[in-house]
Design an enzyme around this catalytic site. Structure first.
Site, PDB file in Angstrom:
ATOM      1  N   TYR A  78       0.797  -1.285   0.028  1.00 25.37           N
ATOM      2  CA  TYR A  78       0.030  -0.125  -0.177  1.00 25.37           C
ATOM      3  C   TYR A  78       0.917   1.262   0.178  1.00 25.37           C
ATOM      4  O   TYR A  78       0.531   2.195  -0.593  1.00 25.37           O
ATOM      5  CB  TYR A  78      -0.971  -0.052   1.311  1.00 25.37           C
ATOM      6  CG  TYR A  78      -1.918   0.952   1.310  1.00 25.37           C
ATOM      7  CD1 TYR A  78      -3.067   1.361   0.681  1.00 25.37           C
ATOM      8  CD2 TYR A  78      -1.727   2.055   2.498  1.00 25.37           C
ATOM      9  CE1 TYR A  78      -3.974   2.100   0.999  1.00 25.37           C
ATOM     10  CE2 TYR A  78      -2.637   3.061   2.783  1.00 25.37           C
ATOM     11  CZ  TYR A  78      -3.791   3.178   1.926  1.00 25.37           C
ATOM     12  OH  TYR A  78      -4.631   4.108   2.001  1.00 25.37           O
ATOM     13  N   LYS A  93       1.037   3.998  -2.608  1.00 31.27           N
ATOM     14  CA  LYS A  93       0.394   5.720  -2.263  1.00 31.27           C
ATOM     15  C   LYS A  93       1.799   6.549  -2.728  1.00 31.27           C
ATOM     16  O   LYS A  93       1.543   7.660  -2.978  1.00 31.27           O
ATOM     17  CB  LYS A  93      -0.030   5.645  -0.836  1.00 31.27           C
ATOM     18  CG  LYS A  93      -1.253   4.731  -0.663  1.00 31.27           C
ATOM     19  CD  LYS A  93      -2.303   5.473  -1.535  1.00 31.27           C
ATOM     20  CE  LYS A  93      -3.749   4.999  -1.365  1.00 31.27           C
ATOM     21  NZ  LYS A  93      -4.756   5.517  -2.222  1.00 31.27           N
TER      22      LYS A  93
HETATM   23  P1  NAD Z   1     -13.565   2.795   1.559  1.00 30.25           P
HETATM   24  O1  NAD Z   1     -13.173   1.123   1.593  1.00 30.25           O
HETATM   25  O2  NAD Z   1     -14.832   3.186   1.915  1.00 30.25           O
HETATM   26  O3  NAD Z   1     -13.357   3.347   0.018  1.00 30.25           O
HETATM   27  C1  NAD Z   1     -12.732   2.571  -0.922  1.00 30.25           C
HETATM   28  C2  NAD Z   1     -13.487   3.002  -2.239  1.00 30.25           C
HETATM   29  O4  NAD Z   1     -12.823   2.294  -3.387  1.00 30.25           O
HETATM   30  C3  NAD Z   1     -14.678   1.873  -2.476  1.00 30.25           C
HETATM   31  O5  NAD Z   1     -15.783   3.029  -2.839  1.00 30.25           O
HETATM   32  C4  NAD Z   1     -14.540   0.819  -3.235  1.00 30.25           C
HETATM   33  O6  NAD Z   1     -15.276   0.243  -3.875  1.00 30.25           O
HETATM   34  C5  NAD Z   1     -13.624   1.475  -4.079  1.00 30.25           C
HETATM   35  N1  NAD Z   1     -12.766   0.244  -4.790  1.00 30.25           N
HETATM   36  C6  NAD Z   1     -11.928  -0.508  -4.201  1.00 30.25           C
HETATM   37  N2  NAD Z   1     -11.583  -1.668  -5.027  1.00 30.25           N
HETATM   38  C7  NAD Z   1     -11.930  -1.068  -6.275  1.00 30.25           C
HETATM   39  C8  NAD Z   1     -11.631  -1.344  -7.646  1.00 30.25           C
HETATM   40  N3  NAD Z   1     -11.136  -2.418  -8.074  1.00 30.25           N
HETATM   41  N4  NAD Z   1     -12.079  -0.653  -8.510  1.00 30.25           N
HETATM   42  C9  NAD Z   1     -12.937   0.306  -8.355  1.00 30.25           C
HETATM   43  N5  NAD Z   1     -13.494   0.809  -7.113  1.00 30.25           N
HETATM   44  C10 NAD Z   1     -12.696   0.197  -6.119  1.00 30.25           C
HETATM   45  O7  NAD Z   1     -12.301   3.598   2.236  1.00 30.25           O
HETATM   46  P2  NAD Z   1     -11.771   5.196   2.186  1.00 30.25           P
HETATM   47  O8  NAD Z   1     -11.183   5.313   3.329  1.00 30.25           O
HETATM   48  O9  NAD Z   1     -13.030   6.052   1.811  1.00 30.25           O
HETATM   49  O10 NAD Z   1     -10.792   5.011   1.039  1.00 30.25           O
HETATM   50  C11 NAD Z   1     -10.877   5.970  -0.025  1.00 30.25           C
HETATM   51  C12 NAD Z   1      -9.369   6.227  -0.548  1.00 30.25           C
HETATM   52  O11 NAD Z   1      -8.701   7.156   0.786  1.00 30.25           O
HETATM   53  C13 NAD Z   1      -8.568   5.142  -0.701  1.00 30.25           C
HETATM   54  O12 NAD Z   1      -7.769   5.375  -1.636  1.00 30.25           O
HETATM   55  C14 NAD Z   1      -7.552   4.974   0.483  1.00 30.25           C
HETATM   56  O13 NAD Z   1      -6.528   4.418   0.174  1.00 30.25           O
HETATM   57  C15 NAD Z   1      -7.353   6.405   1.033  1.00 30.25           C
HETATM   58  N6  NAD Z   1      -7.089   6.518   2.431  1.00 30.25           N
HETATM   59  C16 NAD Z   1      -7.699   6.302   3.381  1.00 30.25           C
HETATM   60  C17 NAD Z   1      -7.436   6.734   4.667  1.00 30.25           C
HETATM   61  C18 NAD Z   1      -8.555   6.250   5.819  1.00 30.25           C
HETATM   62  O14 NAD Z   1      -8.010   6.554   6.850  1.00 30.25           O
HETATM   63  N7  NAD Z   1      -9.572   5.848   5.349  1.00 30.25           N
HETATM   64  C19 NAD Z   1      -6.112   7.059   4.802  1.00 30.25           C
HETATM   65  C20 NAD Z   1      -5.309   7.265   3.655  1.00 30.25           C
HETATM   66  C21 NAD Z   1      -5.804   7.152   2.572  1.00 30.25           C
END
Ligand code: NAD
Length: 246
Positions: A155, A159
């Site tokens: 990951y 990123k």
């Molecule tokens: P989440 O799991 O709710 O959202 C992830 C989204 O990506 C979902 O809508 C899912 O359906 C979609 N997804 C997953 N695999 C996919 C694929 N193969 N094709 C299309 N869509 C796909 O979690 P989140 O926290 O809202 O994550 C959103 C972004 O934020 C991600 O890139 C995550 O890495 C990043 N992020 C989140 C956090 C956190 O603390 N939540 C921290 C840093 C970065």
């Protein structure tokens, strides 16, 4: 209504940060194309919340690991409004494990969805935005990509890769009024962090100076700032939204 008449594509818009971004951009007047992997119900819910602001919103199934599926997002967006003003590469997955236990398959899968998906979408967006001489690309990276995190070699690589892509593409597109930036969230309350073991969550919370995890809306605010037409001289940057963690 700073984004009135614009069109935004948001990948992974069926939940969490992606949904909050869709709703925020819709509240500013943008028409929204919601990319989703499998969660059609979640995407539908996002659609309804966006439409409440009187904008167009459609959901398109597009697995980010599949280049042709990514094409569909852009075809639908152009069909809707003949432009793509904003691209938010938000879709992402984790497959955490310590290095000694991490399979090449799990490494590959995380790179495919998080990084290739963004590459496919940025390539298409670049073509359209260069022609328009306007665009805003925002990639959702992570503090893991900036500082590393035990158990997240795959990951963090994806990123960090996104940050390299952001900075390089920003230089390619800057003269044409297209900006490319990244947002690096810390710990935001979504399905992704819900899935973490309780002791990991507790440990992470202790390291947040704000004393609490962030809300998806707080990450979405940062995205909307970078998506604003007035953010025209900010490009190649990484904006941390982490409650002061780093
Ligand atoms: P989440 O799991 O709710 O959202 C992830 C989204 O990506 C979902 O809508 C899912 O359906 C979609 N997804 C997953 N695999 C996919 C694929 N193969 N094709 C299309 N869509 C796909 O979690 P989140 O926290 O809202 O994550 C959103 C972004 O934020 C991600 O890139 C995550 O890495 C990043 N992020 C989140 C956090 C956190 O603390 N939540 C921290 C840093 C970065």
């Amino acid at each position: 209504m700073r984004l009135k008449g614009q069109t935004a594509i948001v990948t992974g818009g069926s939940s969490g940060i992606g949904r909050a971004v869709c709703v925020k951009l819709a509240s500013e007047g943008a028409n929204i194309v919601i990319g989703f992997g499998h969660d059609s119900e979640g995407a539908r819910e996002t659609e309804l919340r966006c439409r409440a602001y009187g904008v167009n919103a459609i959901s398109v199934q597009a697995d980010m690991a599949d280049e042709e599926a990514c094409d569909r997002l852009f075809l639908e967006a152009l069909d809707m409004n003949e432009r793509v003003d904003i691209l938010v590469n938000n879709a992402g997955i984790t497959k955490d494990n310590l290095m000694l236990r991490m399979s090449a398959e799990d490494f590959d899968k995380v790179i495919r969805v998080n990084m290739y998906g963004a590459f496919y979408c940025m390539k298409r967006a670049s073509k359209i935005m260069l022609r328009q001489r306007y665009g805003r690309i925002i990639n959702i990276s992570s503090v893991s990509g900036l500082y590393g995190n035990a158990g997240q070699v795959n990951y963090a690589a994806a990123k960090a890769g996104l940050i390299g892509m952001t900075k390089s593409l920003a230089k390619e597109l800057a003269r044409k009024n297209v900006t490319v930036n990244a947002v690096a969230p810390g710990m935001i309350e979504t399905r992704m962090t819900e899935a973490l073991p309780e002791e990991v969550k507790a440990e992470m919370k202790k390291s947040i100076p704000c004393g609490r995890p962030g809300k998806p809306e707080e990450a979405a605010f940062a995205v909307s700032m970078l998506a604003d037409p007035e953010a025209s001289y900010i490009t190649g940057q990484v904006l941390s939204v982490d409650g002061g963690m780093f």
